[in-house]
Design a protein around this motif. Sequence first.
Motif, PDB file in Angstrom:
ATOM      1  N   TYR A  92      10.339  -3.838   6.543  1.00  0.00           N
ATOM      2  CA  TYR A  92       9.155  -4.275   5.777  1.00  0.00           C
ATOM      3  C   TYR A  92       9.527  -4.989   4.469  1.00  0.00           C
ATOM      4  O   TYR A  92       8.820  -4.903   3.472  1.00  0.00           O
ATOM      5  CB  TYR A  92       8.237  -3.093   5.460  1.00  0.00           C
ATOM      6  N   ILE A 119       8.792   5.516  -5.444  1.00  0.00           N
ATOM      7  CA  ILE A 119      10.207   5.732  -5.792  1.00  0.00           C
ATOM      8  C   ILE A 119      10.594   4.827  -6.967  1.00  0.00           C
ATOM      9  O   ILE A 119      11.196   5.274  -7.944  1.00  0.00           O
ATOM     10  CB  ILE A 119      11.132   5.439  -4.586  1.00  0.00           C
ATOM     11  N   VAL A 176       7.976   3.547  -1.248  1.00  0.00           N
ATOM     12  CA  VAL A 176       8.974   2.788  -2.007  1.00  0.00           C
ATOM     13  C   VAL A 176       8.453   2.472  -3.408  1.00  0.00           C
ATOM     14  O   VAL A 176       9.180   2.593  -4.402  1.00  0.00           O
ATOM     15  CB  VAL A 176       9.367   1.485  -1.257  1.00  0.00           C
ATOM     16  N   THR A 177       7.155   2.114  -3.476  1.00  0.00           N
ATOM     17  CA  THR A 177       6.563   1.835  -4.790  1.00  0.00           C
ATOM     18  C   THR A 177       6.653   3.063  -5.695  1.00  0.00           C
ATOM     19  O   THR A 177       6.999   2.956  -6.868  1.00  0.00           O
ATOM     20  CB  THR A 177       5.088   1.424  -4.633  1.00  0.00           C
ATOM     21  N   LEU A 210      11.120   8.616   3.673  1.00  0.00           N
ATOM     22  CA  LEU A 210      11.456   7.269   4.178  1.00  0.00           C
ATOM     23  C   LEU A 210      12.253   7.335   5.470  1.00  0.00           C
ATOM     24  O   LEU A 210      12.231   6.406   6.268  1.00  0.00           O
ATOM     25  CB  LEU A 210      12.278   6.502   3.140  1.00  0.00           C
ATOM     26  N   ILE A 236       7.733   6.085   9.818  1.00  0.00           N
ATOM     27  CA  ILE A 236       6.410   5.985   9.195  1.00  0.00           C
ATOM     28  C   ILE A 236       5.901   4.556   9.257  1.00  0.00           C
ATOM     29  O   ILE A 236       6.664   3.608   9.428  1.00  0.00           O
ATOM     30  CB  ILE A 236       6.437   6.469   7.714  1.00  0.00           C
ATOM     31  N   LYS A 237       4.586   4.444   9.102  1.00  0.00           N
ATOM     32  CA  LYS A 237       3.950   3.124   9.189  1.00  0.00           C
ATOM     33  C   LYS A 237       4.293   2.269   7.968  1.00  0.00           C
ATOM     34  O   LYS A 237       4.643   2.788   6.916  1.00  0.00           O
ATOM     35  CB  LYS A 237       2.426   3.310   9.255  1.00  0.00           C
ATOM     36  N   GLU A 238       4.122   0.988   8.124  1.00  0.00           N
ATOM     37  CA  GLU A 238       4.489   0.051   7.063  1.00  0.00           C
ATOM     38  C   GLU A 238       3.795   0.353   5.742  1.00  0.00           C
ATOM     39  O   GLU A 238       4.435   0.406   4.696  1.00  0.00           O
ATOM     40  CB  GLU A 238       4.184  -1.387   7.492  1.00  0.00           C
ATOM     41  N   PHE A 286       5.219   3.369   4.178  1.00  0.00           N
ATOM     42  CA  PHE A 286       6.574   3.043   3.728  1.00  0.00           C
ATOM     43  C   PHE A 286       6.547   2.327   2.387  1.00  0.00           C
ATOM     44  O   PHE A 286       7.237   2.683   1.434  1.00  0.00           O
ATOM     45  CB  PHE A 286       7.248   2.158   4.797  1.00  0.00           C
ATOM     46  N   LYS A 287       5.671   1.307   2.327  1.00  0.00           N
ATOM     47  CA  LYS A 287       5.598   0.526   1.090  1.00  0.00           C
ATOM     48  C   LYS A 287       5.128   1.369  -0.087  1.00  0.00           C
ATOM     49  O   LYS A 287       5.624   1.219  -1.208  1.00  0.00           O
ATOM     50  CB  LYS A 287       4.663  -0.681   1.289  1.00  0.00           C
ATOM     51  N   MET A 322      11.440  -4.163   2.258  1.00  0.00           N
ATOM     52  CA  MET A 322      11.667  -3.287   1.102  1.00  0.00           C
ATOM     53  C   MET A 322      12.898  -2.417   1.250  1.00  0.00           C
ATOM     54  O   MET A 322      13.345  -1.799   0.299  1.00  0.00           O
ATOM     55  CB  MET A 322      10.457  -2.386   0.878  1.00  0.00           C
TER      56      MET A 322
END
Lengths: 413, 225
Positions: B216, A250, A247-248, A234, A238-240, A243-244, B218
């Motif tokens: 974003y 994690i 995070v998901t 993270l 990095i691209k969105e 990134f998402k 998040m």
Amino acid sequence: MKFLKKINLNYLIPLTLVLLIVSVAGYFILRIIITYGAKERLLSKEYLVEQQIKNTGEIPNLHPVIEVQKTEIKPDINPSFKKVTIWNEMEKEDEKFIEYSSGINIGSSWYIVKIRQSSFENEDILLILALTLFILLLSAFMISFLSARRMNRTVWSGFERNLHEIENYSLRINKDISLERSDIEEFERLNIAVRDFTSRLKSDYLMLKEFTENASHEIQTPLSVALMNLEEILQHDIKEDVFKKVVTVINSLKRLTKLNQSLILLAKIDNMQFEKDTEISLNEIILRKKEDLSAFIDAKNLDVEIRDEGNFLIRMDVYLSEILIGNLFTNAVDHNITNGIIRVFIKPGFLQICNTGENHALTDKNIFNRFVSGNKKSPGLGLAIVRQICETHNLDVHYVKDELHCFTIRIKT
Amino acid sequence: MKILIIEDEVELLISISNFLTRETFICELAESYAKADDKLAIYEYDIILLDITLPDGNGIELLRSIKKHQKKAGVIIISAKNSLDDKIKGLDLGADDYITKPFYLSELNSRIKAVLRRKQFDGTSILTYNEISVNTESRTVIIKGSAIILTKKEYDLLLFFIINKNRVLTKEAIAEHLWEDSIDMADTYDFIYTHLNNLRKKIRAAGGADYIKTLYGMGYKFTDQ
């Protein structure tokens, strides 16, 4: 059907039948024997009468027992037995007799001889004998019935105690099953079988429990490695979408971690790894939890009312008491509605937490089960932990859904 | 600042050490009881991260020897067990903090800094970030000379951000820091949002810049770049 009742039915019915048949048959057999004896006696009396007439020429007459009548011609009588009824002048009633009548010839004379014997006495004897037989058999049955009942109490008492022990046995309580020795072979065989069976179950259970615990601990380390590396990813530019996704991942791993920690906690409560070493006032914890959760309470604008009617004191591990109250209170807040209410009632040995909430299909029977949850986000272990803590601390916990959703904890009496 | 990391899981050891090196700590690594014992006998450390479950010895024993020979060092216990017994035992024996695996590196960072502050190794209890200055002893925040009043959560949030400046923090990491994992509720994240907005407003009202960047939706990053 109880064993004794079954046995009794099984042998009482044939016994009653036998009793009746034997009594009735006995009656008839005795009757035949007695009648036979009576006839013999009549015949011998006839012989005596004949001898007397021969020797003395006297004609004996003893009404109604002996009647002799002299005739000139040969009487037309076949020697025979028959039943007759003769009026008894003294007793003013009819009396039954067996009568033997025959014609005898002495010298040139003929005599009609009628010898009688009261059959009334015979019948009496017969009845008394039959009754005696009946009473004898009946008392034999009664004795065997009563002794069976008494044996039931003595012989089966050990069995009953063992059965009770088996009914109350729990693998969770780390104790061997203790069965009373029996001198009855079948019972002892059963005891041995039960003992073997439970010890096998117990070792399986312990192995499984140990495995769960070890596995849970071992899972923490790889989870840590994965989470740390993802956290580092993270930090890069990095691209969105990446990134998402990270995070998901994690968050999923975090959920897995929490689940795992809850399972470890359950295993530890199961294993009695917590000491009941501190006298704890649940009232204090309630007040503290209300404070801790104030942000969440305010956000939903909940009305929290605590009715405190004395200290609920209990010996428990500090950490566990925090978890017990924390889980219940969090539950009441989390499953509440906006502008809802929470009512807490606490007094010595009794705690009730009620809250408004959405309707759901869960009941007292299943709400405490593992992985049963009112919402999809929670894994459903919080209340399972509550129940586990209660079970190991002599507490009863129940859930009732009325207007409010209520959880009640009380000390078992 | 010198840190000794005692951890038997090499992957974890490397991750932690990489992170702390970037945070300008000097890291020494020990993956066993024996190695740790050797290092502790020779060097002095400011912070010791101690995993108490080691394959060749008991971490609690190691803690005893640390407390004897390295009186100055701050000790943070790392444990795979979320066990109060270990925690109490560790803290009783003089550990300064206790962190349960798995943890966020940002959380570890925050704990290390807190221990350092308590031990006063920095010689100061003032943390500054551009125009923002936080006094960790009096728990006050001063922006451009004037104090701003923050709630406890807002203060904790700001401190967490400053300690982990330039670092991406997920909402979850922030939630865990603010509420610990005992509170695991569905609407926790809305609160972070509320606290964040309040904090932003208060800083801006005092003339400070908005350093909190949203990523974003998040995550967040406290940065002036």
